[in-house]
Design a protein around this motif. Structure first.
Motif, PDB file in Angstrom:
ATOM      1  N   ALA A  39     -40.756  17.058 -39.664  1.00  0.00           N
ATOM      2  CA  ALA A  39     -40.125  17.026 -38.507  1.00  0.00           C
ATOM      3  C   ALA A  39     -40.149  15.663 -38.190  1.00  0.00           C
ATOM      4  O   ALA A  39     -41.450  14.850 -38.223  1.00  0.00           O
ATOM      5  CB  ALA A  39     -40.976  17.628 -37.473  1.00  0.00           C
ATOM      6  N   ILE A  40     -39.210  14.911 -37.681  1.00  0.00           N
ATOM      7  CA  ILE A  40     -39.121  13.680 -37.254  1.00  0.00           C
ATOM      8  C   ILE A  40     -38.237  13.685 -35.785  1.00  0.00           C
ATOM      9  O   ILE A  40     -37.292  14.066 -35.806  1.00  0.00           O
ATOM     10  CB  ILE A  40     -38.143  12.696 -38.304  1.00  0.00           C
ATOM     11  CG1 ILE A  40     -39.041  12.703 -39.692  1.00  0.00           C
ATOM     12  CG2 ILE A  40     -37.851  11.384 -37.635  1.00  0.00           C
ATOM     13  CD1 ILE A  40     -38.178  11.939 -40.700  1.00  0.00           C
ATOM     14  N   GLU A  41     -38.829  12.940 -35.134  1.00  0.00           N
ATOM     15  CA  GLU A  41     -38.152  12.790 -33.746  1.00  0.00           C
ATOM     16  C   GLU A  41     -38.522  11.215 -32.919  1.00  0.00           C
ATOM     17  O   GLU A  41     -39.439  10.628 -33.331  1.00  0.00           O
ATOM     18  CB  GLU A  41     -38.992  13.702 -32.575  1.00  0.00           C
ATOM     19  CG  GLU A  41     -38.592  13.556 -31.228  1.00  0.00           C
ATOM     20  CD  GLU A  41     -39.244  14.722 -30.196  1.00  0.00           C
ATOM     21  OE1 GLU A  41     -38.953  14.611 -29.139  1.00  0.00           O
ATOM     22  OE2 GLU A  41     -40.156  15.290 -30.743  1.00  0.00           O
ATOM     23  N   TYR A  93     -45.423  16.031 -38.869  1.00  0.00           N
ATOM     24  CA  TYR A  93     -44.427  15.406 -37.793  1.00  0.00           C
ATOM     25  C   TYR A  93     -44.592  14.004 -37.473  1.00  0.00           C
ATOM     26  O   TYR A  93     -45.653  13.547 -37.588  1.00  0.00           O
ATOM     27  CB  TYR A  93     -44.962  16.447 -36.457  1.00  0.00           C
ATOM     28  CG  TYR A  93     -44.388  15.801 -35.275  1.00  0.00           C
ATOM     29  CD1 TYR A  93     -43.116  16.018 -34.910  1.00  0.00           C
ATOM     30  CD2 TYR A  93     -45.122  14.684 -34.534  1.00  0.00           C
ATOM     31  CE1 TYR A  93     -42.498  15.427 -33.625  1.00  0.00           C
ATOM     32  CE2 TYR A  93     -44.362  14.340 -33.292  1.00  0.00           C
ATOM     33  CZ  TYR A  93     -43.273  14.889 -32.803  1.00  0.00           C
ATOM     34  OH  TYR A  93     -42.694  14.288 -31.744  1.00  0.00           O
ATOM     35  N   LEU A  94     -43.379  13.420 -37.557  1.00  0.00           N
ATOM     36  CA  LEU A  94     -43.418  12.080 -37.505  1.00  0.00           C
ATOM     37  C   LEU A  94     -42.511  11.601 -36.358  1.00  0.00           C
ATOM     38  O   LEU A  94     -41.581  11.947 -35.991  1.00  0.00           O
ATOM     39  CB  LEU A  94     -42.822  11.146 -38.543  1.00  0.00           C
ATOM     40  CG  LEU A  94     -43.753  11.703 -40.030  1.00  0.00           C
ATOM     41  CD1 LEU A  94     -42.833  11.171 -41.011  1.00  0.00           C
ATOM     42  CD2 LEU A  94     -45.053  11.412 -39.995  1.00  0.00           C
ATOM     43  N   THR A  95     -43.316  10.551 -35.748  1.00  0.00           N
ATOM     44  CA  THR A  95     -42.576  10.062 -34.389  1.00  0.00           C
ATOM     45  C   THR A  95     -42.710   8.438 -34.176  1.00  0.00           C
ATOM     46  O   THR A  95     -43.945   8.246 -34.341  1.00  0.00           O
ATOM     47  CB  THR A  95     -42.816  10.846 -33.138  1.00  0.00           C
ATOM     48  OG1 THR A  95     -41.890  10.534 -32.098  1.00  0.00           O
ATOM     49  CG2 THR A  95     -44.088  10.773 -32.767  1.00  0.00           C
ATOM     50  N   ILE A  96     -41.843   7.916 -33.278  1.00  0.00           N
ATOM     51  CA  ILE A  96     -42.191   6.363 -32.626  1.00  0.00           C
ATOM     52  C   ILE A  96     -41.583   6.703 -31.346  1.00  0.00           C
ATOM     53  O   ILE A  96     -40.344   6.674 -31.191  1.00  0.00           O
ATOM     54  CB  ILE A  96     -41.642   5.323 -33.510  1.00  0.00           C
ATOM     55  CG1 ILE A  96     -42.174   5.199 -35.009  1.00  0.00           C
ATOM     56  CG2 ILE A  96     -42.025   4.127 -32.632  1.00  0.00           C
ATOM     57  CD1 ILE A  96     -41.650   3.911 -35.580  1.00  0.00           C
ATOM     58  N   ASP A 116     -36.692  19.108 -39.865  1.00  0.00           N
ATOM     59  CA  ASP A 116     -36.315  19.520 -38.218  1.00  0.00           C
ATOM     60  C   ASP A 116     -36.374  18.051 -37.610  1.00  0.00           C
ATOM     61  O   ASP A 116     -37.291  17.331 -37.506  1.00  0.00           O
ATOM     62  CB  ASP A 116     -37.474  20.039 -37.671  1.00  0.00           C
ATOM     63  CG  ASP A 116     -37.493  20.678 -36.259  1.00  0.00           C
ATOM     64  OD1 ASP A 116     -36.458  20.241 -35.708  1.00  0.00           O
ATOM     65  OD2 ASP A 116     -38.383  21.206 -35.826  1.00  0.00           O
ATOM     66  N   ILE A 117     -35.157  17.940 -37.070  1.00  0.00           N
ATOM     67  CA  ILE A 117     -34.846  16.277 -36.631  1.00  0.00           C
ATOM     68  C   ILE A 117     -34.402  16.369 -35.345  1.00  0.00           C
ATOM     69  O   ILE A 117     -33.442  17.361 -34.922  1.00  0.00           O
ATOM     70  CB  ILE A 117     -33.897  15.706 -37.509  1.00  0.00           C
ATOM     71  CG1 ILE A 117     -34.036  15.892 -39.039  1.00  0.00           C
ATOM     72  CG2 ILE A 117     -33.640  14.411 -37.145  1.00  0.00           C
ATOM     73  CD1 ILE A 117     -35.282  15.153 -39.512  1.00  0.00           C
ATOM     74  N   ALA A 133     -32.240  22.940 -42.778  1.00  0.00           N
ATOM     75  CA  ALA A 133     -32.304  21.973 -41.713  1.00  0.00           C
ATOM     76  C   ALA A 133     -31.861  22.368 -40.291  1.00  0.00           C
ATOM     77  O   ALA A 133     -31.244  23.079 -40.146  1.00  0.00           O
ATOM     78  CB  ALA A 133     -31.537  20.759 -42.329  1.00  0.00           C
ATOM     79  N   ASP A 134     -32.548  21.848 -39.396  1.00  0.00           N
ATOM     80  CA  ASP A 134     -32.518  22.028 -38.059  1.00  0.00           C
ATOM     81  C   ASP A 134     -32.504  20.639 -37.076  1.00  0.00           C
ATOM     82  O   ASP A 134     -33.249  20.091 -37.007  1.00  0.00           O
ATOM     83  CB  ASP A 134     -33.665  23.018 -37.342  1.00  0.00           C
ATOM     84  CG  ASP A 134     -33.151  23.260 -35.839  1.00  0.00           C
ATOM     85  OD1 ASP A 134     -32.554  22.606 -35.173  1.00  0.00           O
ATOM     86  OD2 ASP A 134     -33.779  24.175 -35.496  1.00  0.00           O
ATOM     87  N   ILE A 135     -30.929  20.237 -36.610  1.00  0.00           N
ATOM     88  CA  ILE A 135     -30.860  19.031 -36.368  1.00  0.00           C
ATOM     89  C   ILE A 135     -30.267  18.657 -34.995  1.00  0.00           C
ATOM     90  O   ILE A 135     -29.279  19.565 -34.616  1.00  0.00           O
ATOM     91  CB  ILE A 135     -30.240  18.138 -37.335  1.00  0.00           C
ATOM     92  CG1 ILE A 135     -30.593  17.905 -38.720  1.00  0.00           C
ATOM     93  CG2 ILE A 135     -29.574  16.707 -36.801  1.00  0.00           C
ATOM     94  CD1 ILE A 135     -29.636  17.249 -39.806  1.00  0.00           C
TER      95      ILE A 135
END
Length: 207
Positions: A39-41, A93-96, A116-117, A133-135
């Motif tokens: 997951a990236i947000e 899960y990754l985020t900035i 999951d984007i 994929a869920d974008i």
């Protein structure tokens, strides 16, 4: 007075040039381990994803101060910004979470991981997708290509813009209103694709 205005204008140009040229690159490698989903947000920028045969997630992010129409650019301390990572069950899960910067993500992810984007404003490109994929993108574009036929469903929704599925001739549903566009595919495979774009285009292509 004219000399003062010229000096101020010159200082503004120099200041903007300094901030425009300033950027920082962050590289991280994560072992897939027990993670089955990535997951990236983040708020603003570009995300390019390429699937690989390996078992590591390789991340490179270029950070730049976000440009706007104001005379004074914000002095963002890029050296203090890091990628935040969390393990949430089988999801990495990754985020900035910083809306004062422009983020350009380049990601290599194992084919065995689903995606999951979530991106506020910007573009998402996924090369050689071989999983689910869920974008979701607020404003921008999503482009996905894949060599696979193994999809149970593909659903592209654009609130204001165009959606397009290429490479599947049968079991296609297409709905177009005045500004919105929805396109769906139903198959016998195992993977699912769901893309939602508020304003912009969504495209899935089998290559």
């Amino acid at each position: 007075m004219k000399h003062t205005l010229l000096a101020l204008a010159s200082a503004l140009v120099i200041s903007q040039s300094v901030f425009a040229d300033e950027q920082r690159s962050i590289s991280k490698t994560f072992s897939q381990g027990a993670s089955h989903e990535l997951a990236i947000e983040f708020p603003v920028g570009q995300l390019d994803i390429q699937t690989t045969e390996g078992d590591n997630i390789e991340i490179n992010v270029v950070l730049k101060p976000k440009t706007d129409d104001s005379w004074f650019s914000k002095n963002v301390e890029l050296d203090k910004i890091e990628i935040e990572s969390k393990q949430r069950g089988s999801e990495l899960y990754l985020t900035i979470d910083n809306d004062e910067i422009q983020q350009e993500w380049s990601v290599k992810v194992p084919k065995s991981m689903a995606l999951d984007i979530e991106l506020g404003v910007g573009n998402v490109e996924v090369e050689s997708l071989a999983n689910s994929a869920d974008i979701e993108v607020g404003v921008g574009k999503v482009r996905i290509n894949s060599h696979e036929n193994d999809f149970r469903s593909i659903a592209l929704e654009s609130g204001v813009g165009k959606s397009h599925i290429k490479g599947f001739e049968n079991n296609i549903e297409y709905t177009k209103n005045m500004v919105s566009s929805d396109m769906k595919y139903r198959g016998q495979g195992q993977y699912t694709i769901k893309v939602e774009v508020g304003v912009g285009d969504a495209k899935f292509e089998k290559i």
